[in-house]
Design an enzyme around this catalytic site. Sequence first.
Site: not given
Ligand SMILES: [Zn+2]
Length: 340
Positions: A205, A16, A18, A175, A202, A283-284
């Site tokens: 969350e 996971h 991005h 999103g 997703h 994630d990021d």
């Molecule tokens: Zn994510």
Amino acid sequence: MTADQDFRAWPKIDLHRHLEGSIRPETFFEIAQTRGIELPAQTLEEIRPFLQIADDPPDFPNFLGKFKLLSCFWPDREAIERVSYEAVEDAAHDNVVYLELRYAPVHFARGRGFKPADVIEWVHTAARRAAGDRGIRVEFIACAGRHFPMEINVPGIEAVLEAGPEEFVGFDIAGDEINFPLDPFAPWLERIKESGLGLTLHAGEAGPAENVREAMARFDADRIGHGVRITDDESLVEMAVERGTGFEMCLTSNVQTATVPSLQAHPARSLLTQGVCVTLNSDDPQISRITLSDEFKAASESGFSSTELKAALANSVKSAFLNESDRNDLQNRLNSYHKT
Ligand SMILES: [Zn+2]
């Protein structure tokens, strides 16, 4: 630090991550400067807070705000290829041996009216070149955005279906899961599943546990992005264990978005010990200013034993969108490191 805690040296898996959250601020700034794109600040150091979390108080809208400058930014093919190459290079540098990199083709396409199919080719060519140069395996997950109008999503999804399993191993919807239901995606998700791509959504969350039930029971998702809210509903934990659904957990991101109050309060370890297929992911990484090794360290500090971290990696192997023989190879690669 014992060898067992040298997490950078551990061969790791990220399911996971991005691409949009993996862009180096230095690269973004240089691209903007060389293309004459106007930015809200004049120096790299002044731009950083627009792109990265520093000591920002935990807050979801603030976290999402870090993507603002990036959307509709992408000026040309070279810029898109460069960030794709570097995202894989950074993962390899952190000793991620298998990466499922996700991105929304329309994110890169819509600012300048590129065709999503062209973006797919640029991203994959550059990322695969980096993978070859750095000895990492990379596969791709296509993302759509719940909060994007379907006029924006549909051309991206059509391009993904057209490209098929040769280009993508999975599909994801990210999103705003509170204000935008998945209903408009239902017919598309059916086609995605029929095309043979893995499905990860997703859910749970920022949104409620019920969204995780919807992802698992209604859309038959193979994996869930985050899913931390299942702790609100014991029956969902049971369902997750029974179905063997992979849970892509991202500890630091969840703290920064205020999804959980602290690392210590994160339910990942407790869910793992209850038999949920918990995996650890970044994630990021550029937005959160972390590596996957940092995430392993954070997990270790929040109570994961070395054995539990290895179990989370084994879960990543189990739920990777790969065929059985490739999964076995991957597990052997992890095992051989820990035997030496
Ligand atoms: Zn994510």
